[in-house]
Design a protein around this motif. Structure first.
Motif, PDB file in Angstrom:
ATOM      1  N   PHE A   1      -8.800  13.156  -6.244  1.00  0.00           N
ATOM      2  CA  PHE A   1      -8.924  14.374  -5.587  1.00  0.00           C
ATOM      3  C   PHE A   1      -7.665  14.499  -4.920  1.00  0.00           C
ATOM      4  O   PHE A   1      -6.794  13.669  -4.732  1.00  0.00           O
ATOM      5  N   ASN A   2      -7.089  15.781  -4.635  1.00  0.00           N
ATOM      6  CA  ASN A   2      -5.967  16.064  -3.883  1.00  0.00           C
ATOM      7  C   ASN A   2      -6.119  17.471  -3.453  1.00  0.00           C
ATOM      8  O   ASN A   2      -6.880  18.454  -3.819  1.00  0.00           O
ATOM      9  N   SER A   3      -5.149  17.787  -2.456  1.00  0.00           N
ATOM     10  CA  SER A   3      -4.947  19.307  -1.908  1.00  0.00           C
ATOM     11  C   SER A   3      -3.400  19.225  -1.497  1.00  0.00           C
ATOM     12  O   SER A   3      -2.934  18.228  -0.977  1.00  0.00           O
ATOM     13  N   ALA A   4      -3.013  20.500  -1.309  1.00  0.00           N
ATOM     14  CA  ALA A   4      -1.564  20.615  -0.896  1.00  0.00           C
ATOM     15  C   ALA A   4      -1.367  22.104  -0.335  1.00  0.00           C
ATOM     16  O   ALA A   4      -2.324  22.871  -0.728  1.00  0.00           O
ATOM     17  N   LYS A   5      -0.705  22.188   0.816  1.00  0.00           N
ATOM     18  CA  LYS A   5      -0.480  23.363   1.390  1.00  0.00           C
ATOM     19  C   LYS A   5       1.138  23.549   1.212  1.00  0.00           C
ATOM     20  O   LYS A   5       1.707  22.718   1.677  1.00  0.00           O
TER      21      LYS A   5
ATOM     22  N   ALA B   1       1.460   8.298  -6.138  1.00  0.00           N
ATOM     23  CA  ALA B   1       1.827   8.714  -4.823  1.00  0.00           C
ATOM     24  C   ALA B   1       1.468   9.963  -4.054  1.00  0.00           C
ATOM     25  O   ALA B   1       2.281  10.844  -4.047  1.00  0.00           O
ATOM     26  N   ILE B   2       0.189   9.828  -3.611  1.00  0.00           N
ATOM     27  CA  ILE B   2      -0.246  10.823  -2.847  1.00  0.00           C
ATOM     28  C   ILE B   2      -0.810  10.404  -1.513  1.00  0.00           C
ATOM     29  O   ILE B   2      -0.947   9.107  -1.448  1.00  0.00           O
ATOM     30  N   TRP B   3      -0.964  11.161  -0.387  1.00  0.00           N
ATOM     31  CA  TRP B   3      -1.069  10.352   0.605  1.00  0.00           C
ATOM     32  C   TRP B   3      -2.654  10.186   0.851  1.00  0.00           C
ATOM     33  O   TRP B   3      -2.947   9.198   1.534  1.00  0.00           O
ATOM     34  N   TYR B   4      -3.692  10.688   0.081  1.00  0.00           N
ATOM     35  CA  TYR B   4      -5.171  10.484   0.055  1.00  0.00           C
ATOM     36  C   TYR B   4      -5.126   8.773  -0.401  1.00  0.00           C
ATOM     37  O   TYR B   4      -5.828   7.935   0.076  1.00  0.00           O
TER      38      TYR B   4
ATOM     39  N   ALA C   1       0.922  -1.262  -0.010  1.00  0.00           N
ATOM     40  CA  ALA C   1      -0.189  -0.021   0.036  1.00  0.00           C
ATOM     41  C   ALA C   1       1.003   1.236   0.091  1.00  0.00           C
ATOM     42  O   ALA C   1       1.936   0.977   0.417  1.00  0.00           O
ATOM     43  N   GLY C   2       0.364   2.341  -0.583  1.00  0.00           N
ATOM     44  CA  GLY C   2       1.023   3.428  -0.430  1.00  0.00           C
ATOM     45  C   GLY C   2       1.845   3.729  -1.754  1.00  0.00           C
ATOM     46  O   GLY C   2       1.757   3.378  -2.883  1.00  0.00           O
ATOM     47  N   ASP C   3       3.226   4.831  -1.569  1.00  0.00           N
ATOM     48  CA  ASP C   3       3.888   5.290  -2.483  1.00  0.00           C
ATOM     49  C   ASP C   3       4.657   4.267  -3.414  1.00  0.00           C
ATOM     50  O   ASP C   3       5.068   4.341  -4.470  1.00  0.00           O
ATOM     51  N   CYS C   4       4.779   2.991  -2.674  1.00  0.00           N
ATOM     52  CA  CYS C   4       5.496   1.867  -3.195  1.00  0.00           C
ATOM     53  C   CYS C   4       4.838   1.043  -4.184  1.00  0.00           C
ATOM     54  O   CYS C   4       5.465   0.351  -4.908  1.00  0.00           O
TER      55      CYS C   4
HETATM   56  C1  LIG Z   1       7.975  17.282  -0.303  1.00  0.00           C
HETATM   57  C2  LIG Z   1       6.601  16.260  -0.315  1.00  0.00           C
HETATM   58  C3  LIG Z   1       5.323  17.033  -0.517  1.00  0.00           C
HETATM   59  C4  LIG Z   1       4.251  16.194  -0.595  1.00  0.00           C
HETATM   60  N1  LIG Z   1       3.029  16.842  -0.826  1.00  0.00           N
HETATM   61  C5  LIG Z   1       1.817  16.160  -0.813  1.00  0.00           C
HETATM   62  C6  LIG Z   1       0.642  16.776  -0.711  1.00  0.00           C
HETATM   63  O1  LIG Z   1       0.464  17.824  -0.666  1.00  0.00           O
HETATM   64  N2  LIG Z   1      -0.510  15.951  -0.791  1.00  0.00           N
HETATM   65  C7  LIG Z   1      -0.228  14.693  -0.939  1.00  0.00           C
HETATM   66  O2  LIG Z   1      -1.567  14.040  -1.162  1.00  0.00           O
HETATM   67  N3  LIG Z   1       0.630  14.009  -0.934  1.00  0.00           N
HETATM   68  C8  LIG Z   1       1.930  14.658  -0.918  1.00  0.00           C
HETATM   69  N4  LIG Z   1       3.033  14.180  -0.954  1.00  0.00           N
HETATM   70  C9  LIG Z   1       3.230  12.477  -0.832  1.00  0.00           C
HETATM   71  C10 LIG Z   1       2.930  11.885   0.324  1.00  0.00           C
HETATM   72  O3  LIG Z   1       3.687  12.485   1.468  1.00  0.00           O
HETATM   73  C11 LIG Z   1       3.034  10.447   0.160  1.00  0.00           C
HETATM   74  O4  LIG Z   1       2.228   9.990  -0.820  1.00  0.00           O
HETATM   75  C12 LIG Z   1       2.863   9.851   1.287  1.00  0.00           C
HETATM   76  O5  LIG Z   1       3.579  10.204   2.479  1.00  0.00           O
HETATM   77  C13 LIG Z   1       3.203   8.111   1.021  1.00  0.00           C
HETATM   78  O6  LIG Z   1       2.954   7.389   2.406  1.00  0.00           O
HETATM   79  P1  LIG Z   1       3.412   6.011   2.421  1.00  0.00           P
HETATM   80  O7  LIG Z   1       3.046   5.386   3.729  1.00  0.00           O
HETATM   81  O8  LIG Z   1       3.282   5.122   1.355  1.00  0.00           O
HETATM   82  O9  LIG Z   1       4.848   5.994   2.369  1.00  0.00           O
HETATM   83  P2  LIG Z   1       5.908   7.075   3.363  1.00  0.00           P
HETATM   84  O10 LIG Z   1       5.418   8.046   4.081  1.00  0.00           O
HETATM   85  O11 LIG Z   1       7.196   7.363   2.526  1.00  0.00           O
HETATM   86  O12 LIG Z   1       6.584   6.101   4.353  1.00  0.00           O
HETATM   87  C14 LIG Z   1       7.386   5.082   4.326  1.00  0.00           C
HETATM   88  C15 LIG Z   1       8.119   4.580   5.666  1.00  0.00           C
HETATM   89  O13 LIG Z   1       8.831   3.682   5.319  1.00  0.00           O
HETATM   90  C16 LIG Z   1      10.080   3.682   5.967  1.00  0.00           C
HETATM   91  N5  LIG Z   1      11.122   2.873   5.439  1.00  0.00           N
HETATM   92  C17 LIG Z   1      11.737   2.728   4.340  1.00  0.00           C
HETATM   93  N6  LIG Z   1      12.673   1.863   4.177  1.00  0.00           N
HETATM   94  C18 LIG Z   1      12.481   1.113   5.349  1.00  0.00           C
HETATM   95  C19 LIG Z   1      13.045  -0.028   5.736  1.00  0.00           C
HETATM   96  N7  LIG Z   1      13.863  -0.963   4.920  1.00  0.00           N
HETATM   97  N8  LIG Z   1      12.886  -0.685   7.006  1.00  0.00           N
HETATM   98  C20 LIG Z   1      11.754   0.143   7.853  1.00  0.00           C
HETATM   99  N9  LIG Z   1      11.376   1.298   7.291  1.00  0.00           N
HETATM  100  C21 LIG Z   1      11.611   1.756   6.211  1.00  0.00           C
HETATM  101  C22 LIG Z   1      10.470   5.263   5.612  1.00  0.00           C
HETATM  102  O14 LIG Z   1      11.386   5.813   6.547  1.00  0.00           O
HETATM  103  C23 LIG Z   1       9.102   5.668   6.030  1.00  0.00           C
HETATM  104  O15 LIG Z   1       8.769   6.343   7.230  1.00  0.00           O
HETATM  105  C24 LIG Z   1       4.307  14.631  -0.476  1.00  0.00           C
HETATM  106  C25 LIG Z   1       5.238  14.220  -0.619  1.00  0.00           C
HETATM  107  C26 LIG Z   1       6.596  14.896  -0.662  1.00  0.00           C
HETATM  108  C27 LIG Z   1       7.981  14.387  -0.572  1.00  0.00           C
END
Ligand SMILES: Cc1cc2nc3c(=O)[nH]c(=O)nc-3n(C[C@H](O)[C@H](O)[C@H](O)COP(=O)(O)OP(=O)(O)OC[C@H]3O[C@@H](n4cnc5c(N)ncnc54)[C@H](O)[C@@H]3O)c2cc1C
Length: 200
Positions: free
Chosen positions: A74-78, A39-42, A21-24
């Motif tokens: 949908f998406n939003s950002a600040k 790859a967005i947080w929603y 799930a998520g960005d990966c």
């Molecule tokens: C600068 C920036 C601005 C953004 N702005 C927006 C926005 O305005 N709106 C929006 O919707 N999305 C935004 N995003 C995208 C959003 O932040 C991501 O889509 C979201 O955080 C992804 O969540 P995730 O849990 O999938 O991954 P992540 O939040 O990346 O979590 C993955 C976690 O796994 C950990 N990890 C990695 N490898 C390992 C390992 N081997 N062992 C243990 N832990 C590990 C990492 O440290 C991290 O904490 C932005 C991203 C960035 C970088």
């Protein structure tokens, strides 16, 4: 893997009982009009709920698996003092079959864009800079294919700025009237009771 971890519509990888799930994530078969990697947080949060449901269901055997459905985009950002929201189909280049209504505040820091289907008039998307519109209201209008003229007259329902902020919905209606020669009127100002009734 490809660019991301490949998953099916239940967010399961090719290995039984292993989900992602998520960005990966890279979806093998994204919904029409959606990307394999979003790859967005929603979407990350929605995927987390889906994967958790399917992991728990797989463990207990009690639940049938749930398909990942991100709904209408949908998406939003600040970012510092810049705030934007997007709901629905807003592309960088306006497609031929779409029309747009774009309003900008004279101060240059607020704008509202409504995109709609040229032929049918149904609303397709909203883009907002420096103005907040309520996600659930815009989502419902888009899902229903509400005509843009109905949306404009009800636009107060969407306003989600803090109390006492200036409201610009009547300016959008006036702009549309100037551009089309119509004489629509804003029928709905902001108000929680009306919003709740609309969403019921
Ligand atoms: C600068 C920036 C601005 C953004 N702005 C927006 C926005 O305005 N709106 C929006 O919707 N999305 C935004 N995003 C995208 C959003 O932040 C991501 O889509 C979201 O955080 C992804 O969540 P995730 O849990 O999938 O991954 P992540 O939040 O990346 O979590 C993955 C976690 O796994 C950990 N990890 C990695 N490898 C390992 C390992 N081997 N062992 C243990 N832990 C590990 C990492 O440290 C991290 O904490 C932005 C991203 C960035 C970088």
């Amino acid at each position: 893997m490809n660019r991301g971890i490949l998953v099916d519509e239940y967010l399961q990888t090719n290995i039984p009982d292993v989900f992602a799930a998520g960005d990966c994530v890279e979806l093998r078969q994204p919904n029409a009009g959606r990307r394999a990697i979003e790859a967005i947080w929603y979407t990350g949060r929605m995927m987390g709920e889906t994967a958790a449901n399917n992991i728990l269901g797989a463990v207990s055997g009690a639940k049938s698996p749930v398909r990942y459905n991100p709904g209408i985009w949908f998406n939003s950002a600040k970012f510092f003092d810049i705030e934007y929201q997007v709901y629905g189909d807003i592309r960088a280049q306006l497609p031929e079959d779409q029309a747009t209504l774009y309003w900008e505040h004279p101060g240059g820091k607020k704008s509202i864009r409504l995109n709609y289907d040229k032929a049918s008039g149904r609303i397709l998307g909203f883009n907002l800079m420096g103005v907040r519109y309520r996600h659930e209201v815009c989502d419902k209008w888009i899902a229903r294919g509400t005509p843009v003229e109905e949306v404009l007259q009800q636009l107060g329902l969407a306003n989600f700025d803090p109390e006492f902020y200036p409201q610009h919905e009547s300016e959008l209606v006036a702009l549309y009237n100037r551009q089309t020669g119509k004489s629509l009127k804003l029928k709905q100002k902001r108000g929680l009771d009306a919003v709740l009734a609309f969403l019921r």
